[in-house]
Design an enzyme around this catalytic site. Structure first.
Site, PDB file in Angstrom:
ATOM      1  N   LYS A  35      99.068  -5.326  37.399  1.00 29.98           N
ATOM      2  CA  LYS A  35      97.844  -5.407  36.593  1.00 29.98           C
ATOM      3  C   LYS A  35      98.052  -4.697  35.253  1.00 29.98           C
ATOM      4  CE  LYS A  35      94.558  -6.069  40.305  1.00 29.98           C
ATOM      5  NZ  LYS A  35      93.289  -5.757  40.906  1.00 29.98           N
ATOM      6  N   ASN A 220      66.810 -19.090  51.278  1.00 26.67           N
ATOM      7  CA  ASN A 220      67.552 -19.850  52.296  1.00 26.67           C
ATOM      8  C   ASN A 220      66.713 -20.039  53.559  1.00 26.67           C
ATOM      9  OD1 ASN A 220      69.729 -20.208  50.656  1.00 26.67           O
ATOM     10  ND2 ASN A 220      70.898 -18.483  51.476  1.00 26.67           N
ATOM     11  N   CYS A 263      45.043 -12.189  55.027  1.00 20.93           N
ATOM     12  CA  CYS A 263      46.002 -13.296  54.831  1.00 20.93           C
ATOM     13  C   CYS A 263      47.439 -12.960  55.186  1.00 20.93           C
ATOM     14  CB  CYS A 263      45.950 -13.772  53.388  1.00 20.93           C
ATOM     15  SG  CYS A 263      44.370 -14.522  52.994  1.00 20.93           S
TER      16      CYS A 263
HETATM   17  N1  LIG Z   1      82.960  -7.252  41.154  1.00 22.71           N
HETATM   18  C1  LIG Z   1      81.722  -7.223  40.708  1.00 22.71           C
HETATM   19  O1  LIG Z   1      81.112  -8.240  40.366  1.00 22.71           O
HETATM   20  C2  LIG Z   1      81.017  -5.913  40.574  1.00 22.71           C
HETATM   21  C3  LIG Z   1      79.827  -5.822  39.857  1.00 22.71           C
HETATM   22  C4  LIG Z   1      79.204  -4.588  39.724  1.00 22.71           C
HETATM   23  C5  LIG Z   1      79.741  -3.460  40.316  1.00 22.71           C
HETATM   24  N2  LIG Z   1      80.905  -3.586  41.053  1.00 22.71           N
HETATM   25  C6  LIG Z   1      81.454  -2.359  41.639  1.00 22.71           C
HETATM   26  O2  LIG Z   1      82.510  -1.918  40.777  1.00 22.71           O
HETATM   27  C7  LIG Z   1      83.585  -1.347  41.531  1.00 22.71           C
HETATM   28  C8  LIG Z   1      84.881  -2.091  41.256  1.00 22.71           C
HETATM   29  O3  LIG Z   1      84.746  -3.432  41.702  1.00 22.71           O
HETATM   30  P1  LIG Z   1      85.865  -4.520  41.397  1.00 22.71           P
HETATM   31  O4  LIG Z   1      85.338  -5.809  41.943  1.00 22.71           O
HETATM   32  O5  LIG Z   1      86.266  -4.448  39.975  1.00 22.71           O
HETATM   33  O6  LIG Z   1      87.059  -3.970  42.322  1.00 22.71           O
HETATM   34  P2  LIG Z   1      88.579  -4.507  42.380  1.00 22.71           P
HETATM   35  O7  LIG Z   1      89.004  -4.337  43.775  1.00 22.71           O
HETATM   36  O8  LIG Z   1      88.670  -5.875  41.753  1.00 22.71           O
HETATM   37  O9  LIG Z   1      89.353  -3.523  41.432  1.00 22.71           O
HETATM   38  C9  LIG Z   1      89.574  -2.187  41.753  1.00 22.71           C
HETATM   39  C10 LIG Z   1      90.874  -1.752  41.100  1.00 22.71           C
HETATM   40  O10 LIG Z   1      91.024  -0.350  41.283  1.00 22.71           O
HETATM   41  C11 LIG Z   1      92.407  -0.079  41.403  1.00 22.71           C
HETATM   42  N3  LIG Z   1      92.653   1.249  41.947  1.00 22.71           N
HETATM   43  C12 LIG Z   1      92.528   1.707  43.215  1.00 22.71           C
HETATM   44  N4  LIG Z   1      92.887   2.992  43.290  1.00 22.71           N
HETATM   45  C13 LIG Z   1      93.199   3.403  42.053  1.00 22.71           C
HETATM   46  C14 LIG Z   1      93.646   4.628  41.479  1.00 22.71           C
HETATM   47  N5  LIG Z   1      93.813   5.712  42.230  1.00 22.71           N
HETATM   48  N6  LIG Z   1      93.870   4.661  40.156  1.00 22.71           N
HETATM   49  C15 LIG Z   1      93.700   3.577  39.388  1.00 22.71           C
HETATM   50  N7  LIG Z   1      93.311   2.369  39.866  1.00 22.71           N
HETATM   51  C16 LIG Z   1      93.055   2.286  41.181  1.00 22.71           C
HETATM   52  C17 LIG Z   1      92.897  -1.236  42.281  1.00 22.71           C
HETATM   53  O11 LIG Z   1      94.300  -1.403  42.208  1.00 22.71           O
HETATM   54  C18 LIG Z   1      92.116  -2.413  41.683  1.00 22.71           C
HETATM   55  O12 LIG Z   1      92.861  -3.029  40.654  1.00 22.71           O
HETATM   56  C19 LIG Z   1      83.122  -1.413  42.990  1.00 22.71           C
HETATM   57  O13 LIG Z   1      82.489  -0.200  43.320  1.00 22.71           O
HETATM   58  C20 LIG Z   1      82.119  -2.542  42.999  1.00 22.71           C
HETATM   59  O14 LIG Z   1      81.192  -2.406  44.060  1.00 22.71           O
HETATM   60  C21 LIG Z   1      81.556  -4.763  41.173  1.00 22.71           C
END
Ligand SMILES: NC(=O)c1ccc[n+]([C@@H]2O[C@H](COP(=O)([O-])OP(=O)(O)OC[C@H]3O[C@@H](n4cnc5c(N)ncnc54)[C@H](O)[C@@H]3O)[C@@H](O)[C@H]2O)c1
Length: 432
Positions: A35, A220, A263
């Site tokens: 990445k 749903n 209601c």
């Molecule tokens: N995906 C969404 O649509 C979305 C929306 C809002 C909030 N969130 C929240 O945001 C957070 C991240 O979600 P995501 O979907 O981007 O997760 P993801 O799994 O796509 O990405 C997480 C990244 O963190 C990296 N990582 C793990 N340990 C690490 C470390 N010690 N140092 C550096 N990098 C490290 C992983 O390698 C990975 O690339 C979560 O808490 C999720 O609930 C996600």
């Protein structure tokens, strides 16, 4: 600002691209070398419309770098956004081990740097997490003023993440004490962002996601029942959405009284009965009445915990400006309290027992035949000299309440009525 972003997944990569577009210099950090490599080449590590253009532009403008080295990233940035994953454990608990690891690493790197830094959590974390993490890993840095910590929930949706980041549906930032951050940070969070404390900001994210899940599940379930009944559910839901007064609005979206009246309980019962007869399972709709019952039980526990023997109920009917007592939660509350030996007095200016007729009168005749002796027409007589005042409705003016209230009263605020705080008696806050 110079910002390091920890975690280059869906949230981190989009955040990196969008912040560079706003002119910030970004250093991405991830444990996954692939990445990091992708970002250094201006390529998105995930598929997201519009992201590649942003990353390419950032690379051209020399605003984006990525590394696996936390110390280096902290050394050259002023603030860090934590966007690592917070998955479910096999038992369904929130697994914070990625956040814990990153927080520990960042705290050590900030100590090594010796200069002020800001730590901004974006990962979704349960209320209390920011406080626990900071206490465990960086209490010393916060105490010495070297580290400022924010909880800044992310509301983007995959597939439209770039657009959502640039025009967020909601912007909320949590600070330790709920005080507004400096102008520099407000610019980063968005000038119009609401500022609350860490716990509230953490809870808002869960409330939003639970609400979205509830909306989808509700639609749903209506869809499944409609299909069985050969009704066009899409048309039903489209019409439901046309009502911007009661349906798609803040109406009914405040914690408060359990629902009641002639209601809602009756119609929820009927639709569930119909679904069961049709052999359709609708777990969400089936659980509305049990959940409402739980809410009433919680209210009763709060009342009991107050320790008052005398109880004053302000508003007995199921809501303000009506004399309808059918399935009113406060009738249930009064009955329960009387059964436990409390002295109950009721004030409800909308109620005129002599005028009650039909099913409304039957409620009184069957459930509370002695209601007349509990009802007080005069507010001062209803309040008496002491007791717990259950403010179920705004059926008395604050100025009138103030005149008769004593320091031996306590107010239980069920619906969040801010003026109640002014009363010269105990107020223990909004009860939900
Ligand atoms: N995906 C969404 O649509 C979305 C929306 C809002 C909030 N969130 C929240 O945001 C957070 C991240 O979600 P995501 O979907 O981007 O997760 P993801 O799994 O796509 O990405 C997480 C990244 O963190 C990296 N990582 C793990 N340990 C690490 C470390 N010690 N140092 C550096 N990098 C490290 C992983 O390698 C990975 O690339 C979560 O808490 C999720 O609930 C996600």
């Amino acid at each position: 600002m110079k910002i390091s972003i920890f975690g280059l997944g869906y949230v981190g990569a989009v955040t990196a691209g969008c912040l560079t577009r706003q002119g910030h210099a970004v250093v991405g950090v991830d444990v996954a070398a692939q990445k990091v490599e992708a970002l250094n080449q201006g390529k998105p590590p995930i598929i997201e419309p519009g992201l590649e253009d942003l990353l390419q532009q950032a690379k051209k403008n020399n605003l984006l770098k990525a590394t696996t080295n936390t110390t280096q990233a902290i050394a050259v940035t002023d603030a860090s956004l934590v966007c690592v994953g917070t998955p479910s454990s096999p038992a369904g608990a929130l697994d914070l081990h990625f956040v814990r690891q990153v927080t520990d690493e960042i705290a050590q790197a900030v100590r090594a740097k010796g200069q002020n830094h800001a730590l901004i959590f974006r990962s979704t974390m349960l209320p209390g997490s920011t406080l626990r993490l900071t206490t465990e890993f960086c209490g010393d840095l916060i105490a010495s003023g070297k580290l400022q910590v924010f909880y800044y929930p992310e509301f983007l949706r995959e597939g439209t993440a770039v657009e959502d980041f640039l025009q967020p549906s909601l912007a909320v930032v949590g600070t330790r004490d709920g005080q507004k951050p400096s102008a520099e940070f407000m610019q980063l969070f968005g000038e119009t962002a609401s500022v609350v404390n860490w716990n509230t900001a953490e809870m808002v994210k869960y409330a939003c996601n639970a609400f979205h899940a509830a909306k989808i599940t509700f639609a749903n379930e209506i869809g499944r029942l409609g299909k069985q009944l050969q009704i066009d559910s899409a048309a039903v839901m489209a019409l439901l959405c046309q009502d911007k007064k009661l349906n798609l609005s803040p109406y009914y979206l405040r914690p408060g009284n359990p629902f009641g009246g002639s209601c809602l309980p009756k119609d929820v019962r009927a639709i569930n009965h119909c679904a069961r007869q049709e052999g359709i399972t609708l777990p969400m709709l089936e659980n509305l009445l049990p959940s409402n019952e739980q809410h009433l039980r919680s209210l009763l526990r709060i009342i009991e915990k107050s320790g008052h023997e005398e109880i004053v109920i302000l508003g007995l009917s199921f809501k303000s400006n009506t004399d309808d007592l059918r399935e009113s939660p406060m009738v249930e509350v009064a009955q329960n309290l009387l059964g436990k030996g409390h002295k109950v007095r009721i004030y409800d200016p909308q109620l005129n027992l002599a005028q009650l007729i039909g099913s409304n009168k039957r409620v009184i005749d069957t459930k509370m035949p002695h209601l007349a002796s509990l009802l007080q027409n005069d507010l001062a007589a209803a309040l008496g000299q002491a007791g717990l005042i259950i403010a179920a409705q705004r059926c008395a003016a604050i100025s009138d309440l103030t005149k008769s209230i004593t320091t031996r009263h306590q107010v239980l605020d069920i619906n969040g009525w801010p003026e109640l705080k002014q009363l010269p008696c105990q107020y223990e806050g909004f009860c939900w």
